[in-house]
Design a protein around this motif. Structure first.
Motif, PDB file in Angstrom:
ATOM      1  N   PHE A  81       0.777  -1.233   0.000  1.00 59.67           N
ATOM      2  CA  PHE A  81       0.000   0.000   0.000  1.00 59.67           C
ATOM      3  C   PHE A  81       0.812   1.289   0.000  1.00 59.67           C
ATOM      4  CE2 PHE A  81      -3.011  -3.052   2.097  1.00 59.67           C
ATOM      5  CZ  PHE A  81      -3.888  -3.127   1.019  1.00 59.67           C
ATOM      6  N   LEU A  82       2.096   1.240   0.345  1.00 54.07           N
ATOM      7  CA  LEU A  82       2.876   2.481   0.350  1.00 54.07           C
ATOM      8  C   LEU A  82       2.896   3.191  -1.007  1.00 54.07           C
ATOM      9  CD1 LEU A  82       6.049   1.981   2.613  1.00 54.07           C
ATOM     10  CD2 LEU A  82       4.219   3.648   2.877  1.00 54.07           C
ATOM     11  N   PRO A  83       3.155   2.477  -2.132  1.00 52.08           N
ATOM     12  CA  PRO A  83       3.188   3.192  -3.415  1.00 52.08           C
ATOM     13  C   PRO A  83       1.882   3.931  -3.722  1.00 52.08           C
ATOM     14  CG  PRO A  83       4.184   1.028  -3.641  1.00 52.08           C
ATOM     15  CD  PRO A  83       3.544   1.051  -2.294  1.00 52.08           C
ATOM     16  N   ASP A  84       0.753   3.239  -3.587  1.00 57.81           N
ATOM     17  CA  ASP A  84      -0.518   3.894  -3.888  1.00 57.81           C
ATOM     18  C   ASP A  84      -0.847   4.982  -2.872  1.00 57.81           C
ATOM     19  OD1 ASP A  84      -0.986   2.465  -6.176  1.00 57.81           O
ATOM     20  OD2 ASP A  84      -2.220   0.937  -5.205  1.00 57.81           O
ATOM     21  N   TYR A  85      -0.432   4.785  -1.622  1.00 56.19           N
ATOM     22  CA  TYR A  85      -0.694   5.811  -0.609  1.00 56.19           C
ATOM     23  C   TYR A  85       0.044   7.099  -0.948  1.00 56.19           C
ATOM     24  CZ  TYR A  85      -0.616   8.335   3.814  1.00 56.19           C
ATOM     25  OH  TYR A  85      -0.729   9.307   4.760  1.00 56.19           O
ATOM     26  N   PHE A  86       1.303   6.992  -1.348  1.00 55.74           N
ATOM     27  CA  PHE A  86       2.052   8.198  -1.682  1.00 55.74           C
ATOM     28  C   PHE A  86       1.553   8.838  -2.972  1.00 55.74           C
ATOM     29  CE2 PHE A  86       5.565   6.381   1.056  1.00 55.74           C
ATOM     30  CZ  PHE A  86       5.373   7.305   2.069  1.00 55.74           C
ATOM     31  N   HIS A  87       1.037   8.026  -3.883  1.00 52.53           N
ATOM     32  CA  HIS A  87       0.386   8.607  -5.058  1.00 52.53           C
ATOM     33  C   HIS A  87      -0.873   9.368  -4.642  1.00 52.53           C
ATOM     34  CE1 HIS A  87       2.581   7.537  -8.659  1.00 52.53           C
ATOM     35  NE2 HIS A  87       2.720   6.285  -8.254  1.00 52.53           N
ATOM     36  N   ALA A  88      -1.667   8.748  -3.767  1.00 49.36           N
ATOM     37  CA  ALA A  88      -2.920   9.372  -3.347  1.00 49.36           C
ATOM     38  C   ALA A  88      -2.694  10.652  -2.565  1.00 49.36           C
ATOM     39  CB  ALA A  88      -3.740   8.394  -2.511  1.00 49.36           C
ATOM     40  N   THR A  89      -1.567  10.743  -1.854  1.00 49.73           N
ATOM     41  CA  THR A  89      -1.274  11.938  -1.060  1.00 49.73           C
ATOM     42  C   THR A  89      -0.309  12.877  -1.786  1.00 49.73           C
ATOM     43  OG1 THR A  89       0.475  10.699   0.096  1.00 49.73           O
ATOM     44  CG2 THR A  89      -1.708  10.779   1.135  1.00 49.73           C
ATOM     45  N   HIS A  90      -0.129  12.634  -3.102  1.00 49.00           N
ATOM     46  CA  HIS A  90       0.649  13.534  -3.968  1.00 49.00           C
ATOM     47  C   HIS A  90       2.111  13.648  -3.539  1.00 49.00           C
ATOM     48  CE1 HIS A  90      -3.324  14.546  -5.425  1.00 49.00           C
ATOM     49  NE2 HIS A  90      -3.680  14.945  -4.209  1.00 49.00           N
ATOM     50  N   ARG A  91       2.691  12.497  -3.136  1.00 44.63           N
ATOM     51  CA  ARG A  91       4.109  12.464  -2.772  1.00 44.63           C
ATOM     52  C   ARG A  91       4.793  11.269  -3.441  1.00 44.63           C
ATOM     53  NH1 ARG A  91       4.432  12.558   3.611  1.00 44.63           N
ATOM     54  NH2 ARG A  91       2.716  11.059   3.386  1.00 44.63           N
ATOM     55  N   PRO A  92       4.656  11.122  -4.770  1.00 43.17           N
ATOM     56  CA  PRO A  92       5.204   9.931  -5.438  1.00 43.17           C
ATOM     57  C   PRO A  92       6.720   9.819  -5.346  1.00 43.17           C
ATOM     58  CG  PRO A  92       4.545  11.598  -7.036  1.00 43.17           C
ATOM     59  CD  PRO A  92       4.028  12.056  -5.719  1.00 43.17           C
ATOM     60  N   ALA A  93       7.418  10.940  -5.092  1.00 45.46           N
ATOM     61  CA  ALA A  93       8.877  10.884  -5.001  1.00 45.46           C
ATOM     62  C   ALA A  93       9.350  10.065  -3.807  1.00 45.46           C
ATOM     63  CB  ALA A  93       9.441  12.299  -4.914  1.00 45.46           C
ATOM     64  N   LEU A  94       8.447   9.812  -2.847  1.00 43.06           N
ATOM     65  CA  LEU A  94       8.829   9.062  -1.654  1.00 43.06           C
ATOM     66  C   LEU A  94       8.746   7.544  -1.853  1.00 43.06           C
ATOM     67  CD1 LEU A  94       7.167  11.119   1.241  1.00 43.06           C
ATOM     68  CD2 LEU A  94       9.598  10.863   0.745  1.00 43.06           C
ATOM     69  N   ILE A  95       8.161   7.109  -2.949  1.00 41.95           N
ATOM     70  CA  ILE A  95       7.946   5.667  -3.125  1.00 41.95           C
ATOM     71  C   ILE A  95       9.267   4.906  -3.107  1.00 41.95           C
ATOM     72  CG2 ILE A  95       7.112   3.877  -4.691  1.00 41.95           C
ATOM     73  CD1 ILE A  95       4.992   5.885  -5.646  1.00 41.95           C
ATOM     74  N   GLY A  96      10.213   5.293  -3.954  1.00 41.10           N
ATOM     75  CA  GLY A  96      11.490   4.591  -4.041  1.00 41.10           C
ATOM     76  C   GLY A  96      12.273   4.611  -2.740  1.00 41.10           C
ATOM     77  N   PRO A  97      12.505   5.799  -2.147  1.00 37.27           N
ATOM     78  CA  PRO A  97      13.266   5.834  -0.890  1.00 37.27           C
ATOM     79  C   PRO A  97      12.607   5.056   0.241  1.00 37.27           C
ATOM     80  CG  PRO A  97      13.170   8.027  -1.873  1.00 37.27           C
ATOM     81  CD  PRO A  97      12.250   7.158  -2.666  1.00 37.27           C
ATOM     82  N   CYS A  98      11.273   5.121   0.332  1.00 34.45           N
ATOM     83  CA  CYS A  98      10.598   4.432   1.439  1.00 34.45           C
ATOM     84  C   CYS A  98      10.626   2.920   1.254  1.00 34.45           C
ATOM     85  CB  CYS A  98       9.156   4.935   1.574  1.00 34.45           C
ATOM     86  SG  CYS A  98       9.040   6.577   2.330  1.00 34.45           S
ATOM     87  N   LEU A  99      10.462   2.444   0.028  1.00 29.33           N
ATOM     88  CA  LEU A  99      10.541   1.001  -0.202  1.00 29.33           C
ATOM     89  C   LEU A  99      11.961   0.486   0.050  1.00 29.33           C
ATOM     90  CD1 LEU A  99       8.290   0.444  -3.354  1.00 29.33           C
ATOM     91  CD2 LEU A  99       7.775  -0.084  -0.966  1.00 29.33           C
ATOM     92  N   ALA A 100      12.960   1.285  -0.337  1.00 33.26           N
ATOM     93  CA  ALA A 100      14.345   0.890  -0.065  1.00 33.26           C
ATOM     94  C   ALA A 100      14.596   0.834   1.439  1.00 33.26           C
ATOM     95  CB  ALA A 100      15.302   1.875  -0.732  1.00 33.26           C
TER      96      ALA A 100
END
Length: 382
Positions: free
Chosen positions: A224-243
């Motif tokens: 859910f993190l990728p879609d959550y950051f998309h939904a909250t308009h912070r897609p740049a956080l997807i890569g760093p947070c998953l790493a």
């Protein structure tokens, strides 16, 4: 090299082999879309199929361990992982991809319950250390194939996703060959031994629910993190947070391996672990970029810590002949609970349109760690 060092190396690689082929799929998803025409539903089914097979088939891992001995059961499981993982790209064919993924999942289901029993057979006085070794291998195996497929493996095989999947099966086959040469107590079979888990046993029920907390936190965040950051308009956080989520896992296995279980099993530690997860969840929902990245690492650490503890506890709480059976029951309950709960969390997001509702599994994981961590710790102290 001493026999103890060799067994430690084999345990690490066996742990890595449980995930190294499984996590080779996400990096090649764009190529699967291109060559096989799989849609998002197909990719989701493919990614979750081995986990579902693991939940449904872990009981048979106990049967293999009881009839063949833990080492032979591990070798059989590794060969299934290697063959199923390598043949996923043969064709290429969508039906064959799914069938061989199921075969690979069956191999994981056979090998994983054997490892706690083998840890006890090979390191009878250092079970937590042995568990930490193969759990660290499992966590590193996830990181190896997920991070090296695109920059290393695909260029080595000319960009072929089919050959990439086959190449990740090579270390699994080599581990199977090496484990087959070891001659020691890890190969004792017990034809009259009970192998089917007794789900009325409170140890299995408690351990299964406790282990589900690890999957609820880790897979819930990955899902859910990728879609959550998309939904909250912070897609740049997807890569760093998953790493951060995946890197944060690795130290947890060292904690379980090096700190005595009598310390980790105290009420204070269980409550601290749960409190840290709640703080991380709050940071994900309310904090800025740096807080979200740090929180993702904490979630990864929590999931790996609970998972490694759940791997170690059957070998400590059960008699030698019960370890594989208790472990199999634990895996069956744990992965099933996590799968159903994560699906329900996704449905809650769809129904409510509240993005934060998808993190209900992480909230549940904190409650489980606080309650069952304390109970299992008390049992461990006794």
């Amino acid at each position: 090299m001493s026999g103890r060092a060799l067994r430690g190396i084999l345990l690490w690689w066996a742990g890595a082999d449980l995930r190294i082929t499984l996590l080779a799929i996400p990096p090649v998803i764009p190529l699967l879309h291109r060559d096989l025409g799989l849609d998002e539903s197909g990719i989701a089914a493919l990614s979750n199929l081995p986990v579902l097979v693991l939940a449904a088939s872990s009981i048979f891992g106990s049967l293999f361990a009881a009839r063949l001995g833990a080492r032979r059961a591990l070798v059989a499981g590794l060969w299934l992982i290697a063959l199923g993982g390598a043949l996923r790209g043969a064709g290429p064919s969508v039906p064959l991809l799914f069938v061989m993924s199921a075969v690979m999942g069956g191999g994981i289901a056979i090998a994983q319950p054997a490892l706690p029993a083998l840890s006890r057979a090979w390191f009878p006085s250092r079970v937590p250390l042995a568990t930490g070794i193969w759990a660290n291998g499992l966590l590193c195996g996830e990181a190896l194939s997920a991070s090296l497929t695109i920059p290393l493996m695909l260029p080595l095989v000319g960009g072929s996703w089919e050959l990439s999947l086959a190449a990740w099966s090579v270390p699994v086959a080599l581990t199977a060959i090496a484990c087959a040469t070891v001659r020691d107590g890890g190969n004792v079979a017990a034809p009259g031994e009970r192998w089917f888990p007794d789900f009325r046993d409170p140890r299995i029920r408690q351990l299964g629910v406790y282990q589900s907390a690890a999957s609820l936190a880790y897979f819930g965040a990955n899902t859910f993190l990728p879609d959550y950051f998309h939904a909250t308009h912070r897609p740049a956080l997807i890569g760093p947070c998953l790493a951060a989520l995946n890197i944060g896992q690795i130290p947890a296995s060292l904690v379980v391996g090096l700190i005595p279980l009598r310390v980790l099993g105290t009420r204070a530690v269980s409550l601290l672990v749960a409190a840290l997860l709640l703080a991380a969840l709050a940071a994900l929902l309310l904090g800025g970029a740096a807080a979200a990245i740090a929180a993702s690492a904490v979630v990864g650490f929590f999931g790996a810590y609970v998972l490694t503890m759940s791997f170690a506890l059957p070998a400590v709480l059960g008699a030698p002949g019960e370890v594989a059976r208790i472990s199999a029951g634990t895996f069956t309950l744990g992965y099933s609970i996590a799968f159903v709960t994560t699906v329900l969390a996704g449905a809650a997001w769809d129904l409510t349109h509240v993005a934060a509702s998808a993190f209900a599994p992480i909230l549940a994981a904190a409650a489980i760690a606080a309650i069952l961590g304390t109970r299992l710790g008390a049992r461990l102290q006794r």
